[in-house]
Design an enzyme around this catalytic site. Structure first.
Site, PDB file in Angstrom:
ATOM      1  N   GLY A  55     -38.346  -1.585 -40.889  1.00 56.35           N
ATOM      2  CA  GLY A  55     -37.432  -2.241 -42.061  1.00 56.35           C
ATOM      3  C   GLY A  55     -37.204  -1.232 -42.900  1.00 56.35           C
TER       4      GLY A  55
ATOM      5  N   LEU B 176     -33.660  -5.304 -34.609  1.00 54.81           N
ATOM      6  CA  LEU B 176     -33.162  -3.840 -35.213  1.00 54.81           C
ATOM      7  C   LEU B 176     -34.885  -3.171 -35.215  1.00 54.81           C
ATOM      8  CD1 LEU B 176     -31.248  -1.848 -36.273  1.00 54.81           C
ATOM      9  CD2 LEU B 176     -32.133  -2.550 -38.447  1.00 54.81           C
ATOM     10  N   ASP B 177     -34.878  -2.115 -34.832  1.00 55.32           N
ATOM     11  CA  ASP B 177     -35.948  -1.328 -34.762  1.00 55.32           C
ATOM     12  C   ASP B 177     -37.186  -1.443 -33.697  1.00 55.32           C
ATOM     13  OD1 ASP B 177     -35.010  -0.383 -36.979  1.00 55.32           O
ATOM     14  OD2 ASP B 177     -36.469  -1.187 -38.565  1.00 55.32           O
ATOM     15  N   GLU B 178     -36.948  -2.486 -32.735  1.00 56.90           N
ATOM     16  CA  GLU B 178     -37.892  -2.894 -31.917  1.00 56.90           C
ATOM     17  C   GLU B 178     -37.151  -2.488 -30.270  1.00 56.90           C
ATOM     18  OE1 GLU B 178     -39.670  -6.655 -32.444  1.00 56.90           O
ATOM     19  OE2 GLU B 178     -40.217  -6.070 -34.440  1.00 56.90           O
TER      20      GLU B 178
ATOM     21  N   ARG C  60     -45.183  -0.114 -26.431  1.00 56.82           N
ATOM     22  CA  ARG C  60     -44.195   0.318 -27.154  1.00 56.82           C
ATOM     23  C   ARG C  60     -43.128   1.361 -26.612  1.00 56.82           C
ATOM     24  NH1 ARG C  60     -40.077   0.158 -28.749  1.00 56.82           N
ATOM     25  NH2 ARG C  60     -39.261  -0.139 -30.959  1.00 56.82           N
TER      26      ARG C  60
END
Lengths: 278, 278, 278, 278
Positions: free
Chosen positions: B196, B222-224, D206
């Site tokens: 974030g 976003l960011d994942e 991840r």
């Protein structure tokens, strides 16, 4: 049913992968791990496969030998604990790290003995019920001292690797010639910087901002053998050479243990004074 | 004579390497580079080969298609410059790094345009004779702004990758769905830490001793998306978040450029929200 | 009201901090930054303070001079842009990195000119409206070539630093003697490993597992001056020397720019061929 | 004659360094080490000095107390071995690393005991003649189990630090409240990424390219206390989570031992859930 490690080091030629994979396929072998590398500069092919299936060592060896180019190096290895001897002097960190890993069952190795020119480390080694052999160098010239160590080494039926865990004496070409690519040393610098004695002092004098450690095979000239593993850590002007030494020990022990693990798992090829590592 | 990149992503099965290498051998192809990986957990086989020889793309494609398991993904790619669009906001470092590499001829890419929601970076981009398109977000809601950007993107015949070089607005799933595994973002933290906004501020508040940057594909959230490359650098208590930001920029730009290079050279496979990189 | 940087390099003696901090206190100065280091080995005291308050440079200088031991080095510096000249040859990455930072306003510097022995980099430098001076070495011996460069340098009223951004010719002691601790070079190896020409080739030959770059001042012998900054990156057997070179460039440019930034912010002390960096 | 460590944590105000250095000067003390840091954001002053001279602890304490602002935290510490208890579960690497350092005389610590919820590690600890206390959690709820451990801890006259060397159970706020900033834990991830159980599995899922470890104080919420030290190592797609775990252990043990060393040498200040480390 057997699990086997296959190591091939050959002149590269068209169809090599095809011929090898055909042999594996025809024998209905499972490929558990496989890594290849072709050194385009020297036209050399390296391969390490871990296979299992209904095959024995001799069979697989002769099958592969037939399809490989002449002058290839081929090893078919049954995974089992290797026999190692550790040599050390007075420092505890590198030896201790190996002893703890051994105790934890992390290493595919039997530690046959620890040999030292002092008895400082005997109390530590005794805790782990591993034979400790003191071969003092006092009053002996280098040749005599090495002969006494060689005498001790010859008592063992088999030695796969000799690990120099901060053994602080230079080994002569005479000593090392019997153990080509079998002696693993940790040098307390980022080789080839600071070859020779007191590398932390040299690093301090030169004012470097990063120090390191290098694990390598010892062949002929100490500190010039094939490099297996290196690592580094940052320092600054506030570090005198003793501080560098203390900090550096953490790098040394981890790098040496990593190199030993690679050797025990048959992951290292040596070629042109360099290593190919899978 | 052609040089081609072959990318295979298939369910693993016995004999796959044998069949592929046989095809290469039968066609008398030279293997210039070859890397394989088997994901034992998911039973997936990945391979990237660079071959040359007397073969055309279509021939090789159909030959391989025949021997691969169903549902395999196969790409046979002729190496050439890919078409990219860069999106940025106000910061110069990541964009500048790509422009310099492009100027140096390091990148296999045509930069079609730089799109930004501000015109701050226009003078820099103009120097390199690359079209600069300002699409201001002022007075527009997110959907309207994205539609205007998409309109600009649609004007290009082909876009292989969109590079978010510190583009500081969140993209909606609607925007990204047309560009699956084609949008490369640099996130200024060591993901998944500090997802974030304002990750350096978050890192400062948490008191971390290492900061990092992450290049990843943007899919949905976003960011994942799948991580391509990461790197880190040490900080200490003397760094406030602005200092971390300044230091972090050096990591960001190098990581983003590295990820872009991997993409341009067709070295990235995406599977299960992860990347396999050869 | 002024903001000033105070740099002190003195023989250590009891009460030094007390006397200096008393002077600051009596003058009601704010200490914005303060760092000290005592080199116990050489009994040397180093201090860098950034202060502001109702004081002028001359006042503060003479006040400090009175309380410092004889033979101390004292600098009281008003922060402002320093004048730099960049020298380069053909490679774009290190020069480009500085140009982008300059353009972004990150550097406390005026770039007076870029001097090169080729004109390859002229188009890049022209984009940024910075004078580009070609001083070809063709047909000249080293002394003649250096004299011509020195002639160009002498035209500038003031030069604070000369940055060798991959300037690929050796500078003679004659050249460097006028610019002691003012010439910052980037050497493409982890010094002192691989001094001299073609360090990546040397690194490849030696089979190292980590490569690096070193920024240092050039005094007398190239590659042997005080080290300012170093960094490293991992390589393996699959890297030939050209691959190492490409990868190494990312390290080179970041290390050089970091060293330049430290110099511009007056954060570097040189002592005993080493640096103290605050 | 005494050597003493002085730790000051105060609201910053003009003249603080002057007043402290005056006190040292008036008492004719030698400053062996000195580090200061001013947190401009929170207006906090931190100082750690090692001094020696003709002064006793009580004297120096009261002298400093007089000149420091109210609400300052002041510690005057005589360097001596601190009393520590180690808690562990089944893994050997982190505990073993501390035991070897202790044996080598590297740690300023008496290890009072090792407490574990299993007896797996007893044979290792016995070798070093350190009391091993098994407090099984079987059949107990968390509160009961913690009460039994607390009972064991209370038997010791003094505990300076409790080291969680891969103690795999969560401690409740009730347990930790008596030991604020005294419990040092090693978390096997690069916090704040992968808080909670099985961080290597999370990291694998991840798809990160770098893994790490974090040593921190445990206050209230596990994994959210002030970070003391972190380090990382690179991984790639070929690492499954077990491989990451094995590789990560080398990082864990070095980071934990480094944090412990910093604590034993009184180098850590805690403020605003962050650490200042000298």
């Amino acid at each position: 049913m057997a699990t086997l490690r296959v190591l091939i080091d050959a002149n590269d030629e068209k169809g090599l992968v095809y011929k090898i994979s055909k042999l594996f396929y025809d024998n209905e072998l499972n490929i558990l791990e496989n890594q290849e590398f072709v050194d385009k500069v020297n036209n050399k092919f390296f391969m390490r496969s871990v296979i299992d299936g209904n095959v024995n060592k001799a069979q697989l060896y002769s099958g592969l030998k037939e399809i490989l180019p002449q002058k290839s190096t081929l090893k078919v290895i049954e995974p089992k604990k290797k026999d190692i001897v550790i040599m050390a002097t007075k420092e505890m960190h590198a030896l201790g790290d190996i002893l703890i890993r051994h105790e934890a069952g992390e290493l595919e190795a039997n530690i046959l003995a620890v040999i030292s020119n002092y008895d400082v480390l005997k109390p530590l080694v005794d805790k782990f019920n591993i034979p400790f052999i003191t071969v003092s160098h006092e009053g002996l010239d280098r040749a005599e001292h090495e002969r006494k160590i060689l005498d001790e080494l010859k008592k063992f039926e088999n030695i796969d690797y000799i690990v120099l865990a901060k053994y602080m004496r230079i080994l002569t070409p005479n000593f090392v010639e019997d153990y080509e690519n079998k002696i693993i040393n940790i040098h307390h610098s980022f080789l080839p910087a600071f070859i020779g004695a007191n590398p932390y002092k040299q690093a301090y004098e030169r004012g470097v901002k990063i120090i390191g450690a290098t694990a390598h095979f010892v062949n002929n000239n100490l500190d010039e053998g094939p490099i297996i593993a290196q690592n580094v850590t940052e320092v600054n002007h506030a570090y005198n050479w003793k501080d560098m030494q203390k900090l550096g020990r953490d790098v040394e022990k981890v790098v040496l243990s990593r190199a030993l693990k690679l050797a025990l798992e048959d992951r290292i090829f040596v070629y042109a004074n360099k290593t190919v590592i899978f």
